[in-house]
Write a protein that holds these residues in place. Structure first.
Motif, PDB file in Angstrom:
ATOM      1  N   THR A 270      -6.932  22.373  34.997  1.00 35.52           N
ATOM      2  CA  THR A 270      -6.259  21.590  33.957  1.00 35.52           C
ATOM      3  C   THR A 270      -6.891  20.459  33.567  1.00 35.52           C
ATOM      4  OG1 THR A 270      -4.232  22.414  34.854  1.00 35.52           O
ATOM      5  CG2 THR A 270      -3.818  20.738  33.352  1.00 35.52           C
ATOM      6  N   LEU A 271      -7.488  19.626  34.649  1.00 32.40           N
ATOM      7  CA  LEU A 271      -8.435  18.501  34.325  1.00 32.40           C
ATOM      8  C   LEU A 271      -9.471  18.689  33.359  1.00 32.40           C
ATOM      9  CD1 LEU A 271      -9.115  15.443  35.088  1.00 32.40           C
ATOM     10  CD2 LEU A 271     -10.226  16.361  36.995  1.00 32.40           C
ATOM     11  N   SER A 272     -10.329  19.772  33.641  1.00 36.42           N
ATOM     12  CA  SER A 272     -11.415  19.999  32.966  1.00 36.42           C
ATOM     13  C   SER A 272     -10.950  20.361  31.501  1.00 36.42           C
ATOM     14  CB  SER A 272     -12.003  21.112  33.571  1.00 36.42           C
ATOM     15  OG  SER A 272     -13.157  21.311  32.815  1.00 36.42           O
ATOM     16  N   ALA A 273      -9.941  21.045  31.162  1.00 41.26           N
ATOM     17  CA  ALA A 273      -9.636  21.333  29.691  1.00 41.26           C
ATOM     18  C   ALA A 273      -9.098  20.074  29.112  1.00 41.26           C
ATOM     19  CB  ALA A 273      -8.554  22.380  29.863  1.00 41.26           C
ATOM     20  N   LEU A 274      -8.411  19.225  29.867  1.00 42.74           N
ATOM     21  CA  LEU A 274      -8.162  18.001  29.192  1.00 42.74           C
ATOM     22  C   LEU A 274      -9.374  17.206  28.873  1.00 42.74           C
ATOM     23  CD1 LEU A 274      -5.747  16.171  28.442  1.00 42.74           C
ATOM     24  CD2 LEU A 274      -6.129  15.051  30.909  1.00 42.74           C
ATOM     25  N   GLU A 275     -10.251  17.272  29.761  1.00 41.79           N
ATOM     26  CA  GLU A 275     -11.672  16.414  29.178  1.00 41.79           C
ATOM     27  C   GLU A 275     -12.158  16.660  28.136  1.00 41.79           C
ATOM     28  OE1 GLU A 275     -13.441  14.394  33.268  1.00 41.79           O
ATOM     29  OE2 GLU A 275     -13.433  16.442  33.238  1.00 41.79           O
ATOM     30  N   PHE A 276     -12.421  18.182  28.063  1.00 45.54           N
ATOM     31  CA  PHE A 276     -13.173  18.830  26.896  1.00 45.54           C
ATOM     32  C   PHE A 276     -12.411  18.393  25.800  1.00 45.54           C
ATOM     33  CE2 PHE A 276     -15.475  21.737  29.782  1.00 45.54           C
ATOM     34  CZ  PHE A 276     -16.534  21.589  29.407  1.00 45.54           C
ATOM     35  N   THR A 277     -10.881  18.577  25.563  1.00 42.62           N
ATOM     36  CA  THR A 277     -10.410  18.129  24.425  1.00 42.62           C
ATOM     37  C   THR A 277     -10.522  16.806  24.110  1.00 42.62           C
ATOM     38  OG1 THR A 277      -8.606  19.947  24.792  1.00 42.62           O
ATOM     39  CG2 THR A 277      -8.066  18.458  23.269  1.00 42.62           C
ATOM     40  N   LEU A 278     -10.345  16.031  24.854  1.00 45.83           N
ATOM     41  CA  LEU A 278     -10.482  14.324  24.616  1.00 45.83           C
ATOM     42  C   LEU A 278     -11.890  14.174  24.408  1.00 45.83           C
ATOM     43  CD1 LEU A 278      -8.362  12.964  27.638  1.00 45.83           C
ATOM     44  CD2 LEU A 278      -7.628  13.633  25.099  1.00 45.83           C
ATOM     45  N   MET A 279     -12.842  14.993  24.934  1.00 48.17           N
ATOM     46  CA  MET A 279     -14.236  14.638  24.586  1.00 48.17           C
ATOM     47  C   MET A 279     -14.668  15.149  22.951  1.00 48.17           C
ATOM     48  SD  MET A 279     -17.328  16.157  24.017  1.00 48.17           S
ATOM     49  CE  MET A 279     -17.544  17.642  24.842  1.00 48.17           C
ATOM     50  N   ASP A 431     -22.286   6.273  23.954  1.00 47.24           N
ATOM     51  CA  ASP A 431     -23.780   6.962  23.512  1.00 47.24           C
ATOM     52  C   ASP A 431     -23.805   8.524  24.213  1.00 47.24           C
ATOM     53  OD1 ASP A 431     -23.989   4.944  21.915  1.00 47.24           O
ATOM     54  OD2 ASP A 431     -25.389   3.793  23.077  1.00 47.24           O
ATOM     55  N   ASP A 432     -23.751   8.530  25.488  1.00 47.15           N
ATOM     56  CA  ASP A 432     -23.681   9.958  26.155  1.00 47.15           C
ATOM     57  C   ASP A 432     -23.025  10.916  25.527  1.00 47.15           C
ATOM     58  OD1 ASP A 432     -25.479   8.854  27.677  1.00 47.15           O
ATOM     59  OD2 ASP A 432     -23.883   8.556  29.430  1.00 47.15           O
ATOM     60  N   THR A 433     -21.409  10.733  25.188  1.00 42.47           N
ATOM     61  CA  THR A 433     -20.691  11.553  24.603  1.00 42.47           C
ATOM     62  C   THR A 433     -21.048  12.178  23.140  1.00 42.47           C
ATOM     63  OG1 THR A 433     -19.035  10.309  25.662  1.00 42.47           O
ATOM     64  CG2 THR A 433     -18.384  11.984  24.089  1.00 42.47           C
ATOM     65  N   ALA A 437     -25.308  18.006  22.954  1.00 40.82           N
ATOM     66  CA  ALA A 437     -24.676  18.534  23.911  1.00 40.82           C
ATOM     67  C   ALA A 437     -24.297  18.036  25.208  1.00 40.82           C
ATOM     68  CB  ALA A 437     -25.135  20.097  23.903  1.00 40.82           C
ATOM     69  N   MET A 438     -23.171  17.896  25.652  1.00 37.01           N
ATOM     70  CA  MET A 438     -22.910  16.986  26.821  1.00 37.01           C
ATOM     71  C   MET A 438     -23.400  18.005  28.113  1.00 37.01           C
ATOM     72  SD  MET A 438     -19.848  14.444  26.828  1.00 37.01           S
ATOM     73  CE  MET A 438     -20.342  13.787  28.404  1.00 37.01           C
ATOM     74  N   GLU A 439     -24.019  17.269  29.113  1.00 38.58           N
ATOM     75  CA  GLU A 439     -24.252  18.098  30.260  1.00 38.58           C
ATOM     76  C   GLU A 439     -22.951  18.735  30.952  1.00 38.58           C
ATOM     77  OE1 GLU A 439     -27.122  17.808  33.840  1.00 38.58           O
ATOM     78  OE2 GLU A 439     -27.468  16.284  32.454  1.00 38.58           O
ATOM     79  N   THR A 440     -22.825  19.953  31.396  1.00 41.65           N
ATOM     80  CA  THR A 440     -21.599  20.343  32.199  1.00 41.65           C
ATOM     81  C   THR A 440     -22.096  21.007  33.585  1.00 41.65           C
ATOM     82  OG1 THR A 440     -22.047  22.595  31.331  1.00 41.65           O
ATOM     83  CG2 THR A 440     -20.539  20.966  30.152  1.00 41.65           C
ATOM     84  N   TYR A 441     -21.175  21.020  34.475  1.00 42.36           N
ATOM     85  CA  TYR A 441     -21.581  21.914  35.772  1.00 42.36           C
ATOM     86  C   TYR A 441     -20.744  22.901  36.227  1.00 42.36           C
ATOM     87  CZ  TYR A 441     -18.655  18.483  38.044  1.00 42.36           C
ATOM     88  OH  TYR A 441     -17.349  17.668  38.523  1.00 42.36           O
ATOM     89  N   VAL A 445     -14.607  25.136  38.721  1.00 41.06           N
ATOM     90  CA  VAL A 445     -14.628  25.292  37.346  1.00 41.06           C
ATOM     91  C   VAL A 445     -15.759  24.549  36.756  1.00 41.06           C
ATOM     92  CG1 VAL A 445     -12.075  25.370  37.432  1.00 41.06           C
ATOM     93  CG2 VAL A 445     -13.087  23.236  36.893  1.00 41.06           C
ATOM     94  N   HIS A 446     -15.636  24.846  35.224  1.00 38.25           N
ATOM     95  CA  HIS A 446     -16.722  24.457  34.360  1.00 38.25           C
ATOM     96  C   HIS A 446     -16.419  22.880  33.873  1.00 38.25           C
ATOM     97  CE1 HIS A 446     -19.094  24.905  30.329  1.00 38.25           C
ATOM     98  NE2 HIS A 446     -19.781  24.673  31.292  1.00 38.25           N
ATOM     99  N   ARG A 447     -17.274  22.128  34.121  1.00 39.65           N
ATOM    100  CA  ARG A 447     -16.591  20.663  33.901  1.00 39.65           C
ATOM    101  C   ARG A 447     -17.660  19.918  33.288  1.00 39.65           C
ATOM    102  NH1 ARG A 447     -13.900  16.463  37.996  1.00 39.65           N
ATOM    103  NH2 ARG A 447     -13.590  15.377  36.129  1.00 39.65           N
ATOM    104  N   LEU A 448     -17.365  18.884  32.307  1.00 37.09           N
ATOM    105  CA  LEU A 448     -18.176  17.972  31.709  1.00 37.09           C
ATOM    106  C   LEU A 448     -18.732  17.159  32.906  1.00 37.09           C
ATOM    107  CD1 LEU A 448     -16.155  16.706  28.504  1.00 37.09           C
ATOM    108  CD2 LEU A 448     -18.201  18.005  28.618  1.00 37.09           C
TER     109      LEU A 448
END
Ligand code: HEM
Length: 459
Positions: A270-279, A431-433, A437-441, A445-448
């Motif tokens: 859930t956290l990761s999905a939220l971060e992607f949307t906010l990003m 600036d990173d954002t 394409a931002m780096e993910t790992y 789960v798949h996260r920024l």
């Protein structure tokens, strides 16, 4: 494409395409994350096999294949999960057979109970009060919003189970925070994690030897078991008195593990999905503004209260969340759906025990379904009249009977967190954002990799 599917091995099987691997390790070192799966889909097509060590994984990468073989009655042939160490094998995520069926049924039923759904919103709203207080103190400078939201996503679950939120400064809350960090840091696919799961005494020596912080999953499990026993005791007379869960003895190890799996399955996803949307919203200020205008209009029409019941009045926000889930593909493939019999898919022999994976990342980036698939375009999920249209080729929560149990809970959290954050703040990118394409790992789960932003207070 064949719509028929038998349980016998076909007489002259074709050979599945897929990357050539090395002896013993297979394609272990060729695989660099979900983008590699997408590249293999482009190279080998909608079905391919990958050898990882001694295992063969078969990926299904079109919605047709996923629907035909992993959903409906055919899906019943691919119901098992890999046998894991005892600490995780008995629950929902990695359980198999009848025990898994019983626990899944019980939990799905519990999650439908109306009082449970209402408690879910209460638990999320309580967390939001704490979140906003913390974020208010971190405005106008770079903030790693995921660090704050990790605690919220983790504490919603005990808040829900105990019927009330854990007090802000309580020991239990600190313990849950530690569990959440442990889970975020654990990589169940890592050999070191697997060894330390089987032989807990080796965890510290291995950490020192390989200069790695191997999270103590056993300790997390012990903390959660203690909390959960307290919850089951209360739930029996109270929250879930009508649900099958309430009748289970609190010492029931399968039940405990299933509840622990809510943490393992539910927090970082859930956290990761939220971060992607906010990003993505921070990178697209015009879309962010459209979203804020929608939220302001609806919330002001509701006496200033932001509640889950307003969701259907906010199609643009819904579309943003769908688009964040699509592009983030936080679980880039389903967990393994293991063939329980010798069978076949599209004329390819699938021996019993084969790991069949729904290729979620390939579905979400399928150029046949999406123009400019890698672009954040919430509008693609809206009709001309601005209403939500069911997204195509979209399976963020997995498929068939092994589908996620937490979809509703995740949906409610994503909606309430996203809308509350946007109601209170404008999110500015760093600036990173702004990099293309931002780096993910990829761990659980798949996260920024390092999503930071600056929050500007709106009111
Ligand atoms: C955005 C958030 C989430 C995403 C994207 C997500 C995605 C998934 C996926 C892809 C699977 C595997 C399904 C399959 O193999 O076909 C799964 C399974 C599961 N998820 Fe989630 N999940 C999310 C949130 C949650 C939450 C909030 C909970 C619980 C509170 C949860 C609990 C579980 C459990 C217990 C399973 C195992 C189901 C089974 O094997 O039968 N998930 N999830």
């Amino acid at each position: 494409m064949s719509k028929h599917h038998g349980s016998a091995v076909i007489s002259r099987p074709k050979e599945l395409p897929g990357p050539k691997g090395l002896p013993f390790v297979g394609s272990l070192f060729q695989w660099k994350g979900p983008k590699t799966n997408l590249a293999w889909t482009q190279q080998f097509g909608d079905i391919y096999r990958v050898k990882m060590g001694s295992r063969t994984l078969v990926y299904l990468n079109s919605l047709d294949l996923v629907e035909i073989y992993l959903e409906g009655s055919n899906g019943e042939l691919f119901l098992d999960r890999p046998a894991g160490p005892a600490a995780i094998a008995q629950g929902l995520l990695f359980g198999s057979g009848n025990a898994w069926k019983k626990n899944k049924h019980a939990l799905m039923e519990a999650l439908q109970v109306r009082s449970f759904v209402e408690s879910m919103e209460d638990a999320i709203q309580s967390e939001l009060k704490i979140v906003i207080k913390i974020l208010n103190s971190r405005c106008n400078r770079q903030v790693k919003i995921g660090d704050v939201m990790l605690h919220a996503c983790a504490n919603v679950i005990p808040g829900l189970m105990l019927g009330e939120s854990l007090p802000e400064e309580s020991t239990q809350r600190r313990e849950i925070g530690q569990v959440a960090l442990n889970m975020e840091g654990s990589d169940l696919s890592s050999i070191l994690t697997q060894i330390s799961l089987r032989h807990p005494k080796l965890r510290l020596p291995l950490s020192k030897l390989f200069f790695r912080d191997i999270p103590d999953i056993h300790e997390s499990s012990r903390i959660l078991q203690r909390l959960l026993r307290a919850w089951i005791r209360r739930a029996r007379n109270d929250l879930l008195s009508s649900a099958p869960l309430a009748q289970a003895p609190e010492s029931n190890q399968e039940l405990l593990q299933s509840l622990i799996d809510l943490f393992f399955g539910g927090v970082t996803s859930t956290l990761s999905a939220l971060e992607f949307t906010l990003m993505y919203l921070s990178k697209n200020p015009e879309m962010q503004q459209t979203a804020q205008e929608e939220i302001d209009r609806v919330v002001e029409g509701n006496g200033g209260r932001l509640t889950w019941s307003l969701k259907d009045q906010m199609p643009f926000i819904q579309a943003c969340i769908i688009e964040g889930l699509r592009l983030g593909a936080v679980t880039p493939s389903t967990l393994p759906h293991i063939a329980t019999v010798d069978t076949e898919i599209e004329g390819y022999a699938i021996p019993r025990g084969t790991f069949v994976m729904g290729g979620i990342y390939s579905l979400h980036y399928d150029p046949r379904a999406y123009i400019d698939a890698e672009r954040f375009q919430p509008q693609r999920h809206l009709t001309d009249k601005g209403q939500i249209t069911p997204p195509k080729c979209f399976r963020p929560y997995g498929v068939g009977a092994r589908r996620c149990v937490g979809e509703q809970m995740a949906g409610m959290q994503l909606f309430l967190y996203t809308t509350s954050i946007l109601r209170h703040y404008t999110i500015q990118p760093t600036d990173d954002t702004l990099a293309p394409a931002m780096e993910t790992y990829l761990r659980v789960v798949h996260r920024l990799k390092d999503f930071k932003c600056v929050l500007l207070k709106r009111f």
